[in-house]
Enzyme design. Sequence first.
Site, PDB file in Angstrom:
ATOM      1  N   GLU A   1      -4.030  83.393  -5.397  1.00 51.47           N
ATOM      2  CA  GLU A   1      -2.870  84.277  -5.261  1.00 51.47           C
ATOM      3  C   GLU A   1      -2.352  84.235  -3.836  1.00 51.47           C
ATOM      4  O   GLU A   1      -3.129  84.273  -2.885  1.00 51.47           O
ATOM      5  CB  GLU A   1      -3.244  85.710  -5.651  1.00 51.47           C
ATOM      6  CG  GLU A   1      -2.064  86.590  -5.946  1.00 51.47           C
ATOM      7  CD  GLU A   1      -1.125  85.944  -6.950  1.00 51.47           C
ATOM      8  OE1 GLU A   1      -0.043  85.474  -6.529  1.00 51.47           O
ATOM      9  OE2 GLU A   1      -1.474  85.869  -8.128  1.00 51.47           O
TER      10      GLU A   1
ATOM     11  N   LYS B   1      -5.504  77.765  -0.465  1.00 45.43           N
ATOM     12  CA  LYS B   1      -5.403  79.199  -0.176  1.00 45.43           C
ATOM     13  C   LYS B   1      -5.945  79.513   1.212  1.00 45.43           C
ATOM     14  O   LYS B   1      -5.297  80.213   2.009  1.00 45.43           O
ATOM     15  CB  LYS B   1      -6.173  79.987  -1.238  1.00 45.43           C
ATOM     16  CG  LYS B   1      -6.374  81.460  -0.936  1.00 45.43           C
ATOM     17  CD  LYS B   1      -5.064  82.226  -0.863  1.00 45.43           C
ATOM     18  CE  LYS B   1      -5.335  83.720  -0.713  1.00 45.43           C
ATOM     19  NZ  LYS B   1      -4.097  84.493  -0.578  1.00 45.43           N
TER      20      LYS B   1
ATOM     21  N   CYS C   1      -7.246  89.387   4.198  1.00 47.94           N
ATOM     22  CA  CYS C   1      -7.288  87.935   3.994  1.00 47.94           C
ATOM     23  C   CYS C   1      -7.425  87.098   5.257  1.00 47.94           C
ATOM     24  O   CYS C   1      -8.277  86.219   5.317  1.00 47.94           O
ATOM     25  CB  CYS C   1      -6.032  87.488   3.241  1.00 47.94           C
ATOM     26  SG  CYS C   1      -5.979  88.064   1.528  1.00 47.94           S
TER      27      CYS C   1
END
Length: 464
Positions: free
Chosen positions: A158, A217, A273
């Site tokens: 995501e 990612k 993140c």
Amino acid sequence: MVNICCIGAGYVGGPSSAVIAYKCHDINVTIVDLNQARIDAWNSDNLPIYEPGLDEVVFARRGKNLFFSTNVDQAIIDADLIFVSVNTPTKKTGMGAGMAADLAYIETATRRIAQVATTPKIVIEKSTVPCRTAQSMRTILEANSTSNVRFDILSNPEFLAEGTAISDLTNPDRVLIGCLQTPEGFAAQQKLVDVYSRWIPKERVITMNLWSSELSKLAANALLAQRISSINALSAICEATGADVDEVAYACGTDSRIGPKFLKASVGFGGSCFQKDILNLVYLSEQLYLPEVAAYWKSVVTMNEYQKQRFTHRIVRTLFNTVTHKRIALLGFAFKKDTGDTRESAAITLSSYLVQERAHVAIYDPKVSAKQIKLDLTEPGVGTNEAEVEKHVEICNSAYEACAGAAALVIVTEWDEFKMAQLDYQKIYDSMQKPAFIFDGRLILDAPKLREIGFRVETIGKSI
């Protein structure tokens, strides 16, 4: 009818699965979590996550084709596609502590799928994970597969950003779907491509192999964080030379090879993140015997910590080298605007440092609860304990309340309500001690106008 199960009702699993239900009314989406309180919140009028537009999405489809439950096993049994979207925090102890991702929740979820499933499943790795995590999941699933139960595994990281998650999900730059390069892998990949293609142009749905998808990612977050640390490093040079970091960023950003995004100097990046993924990349590099690569990416985090320390030292130095017993108003505690998420927020470091300097810290954030602020400031390793927080920290209900009687005001989060058009800075100035100081850690204020009012203004990346 396709049935989708998402294991994990957090910041990624909740919004991303809710948008699938919102866009695909003929797909049943069930989001499951063992945390009863979290599921109860998803089923209430007060969702557990603040995200602009999320309420509209959830309330429109909840009870129709969007469901929230703690019955994990039944959701697994009913599902055709299973998203694994559980937490992968940085390990606090043991091998790789402080850098490696803790994959215990991933393994637990994978084993549960293997134990419960009675029909073929496509298992989709949604959590941010180290490269080749899918191999571990595949090993567990294949060890439990039978002639009746086949597992195919995909990677679908995501790329949503908190504060803009719904627009990121409804109109993404790209969607990555990685699979094993086998006929069965390609077939499973196509099934997920068909879901996303219902509302996303096909050219933005990018297919690749599993390992490329996983690494992409980590790489994307590392490159974004690198840009922030780069402009923050330049902000220190600007302050020392008289250059203006906004002007430097603008000049660089007009170069089409560079572009303007993520060139805004600040007190430092936060969130769940950036730091986690970079440290994950550092650990991966070390495990692959690439020490120079590890050192390169580690420097991005080192610069971020330096920026936070540099800003706090500037506050103390400007306030005549002491903040003892002085009221310091911190406006903002979330790591950025339009979210209630405080993970790795610069405000935690700043608050802890000021408390250790025996300041009285008055905090106001429009979306972060007093309970969350106190939890963050008493976390192990932060540097402040419960007694110190109770004595030195005050949680306020407005910016005006926080600033009343303060020696300094610090902009920590770039909430729109802290901008000049929203707050009455003359009123704030009148309520503060004199001289009244403002420290703009987000470059959102008009320093010349504030100086006309009477403030002494200190701004990131500017010497005056």
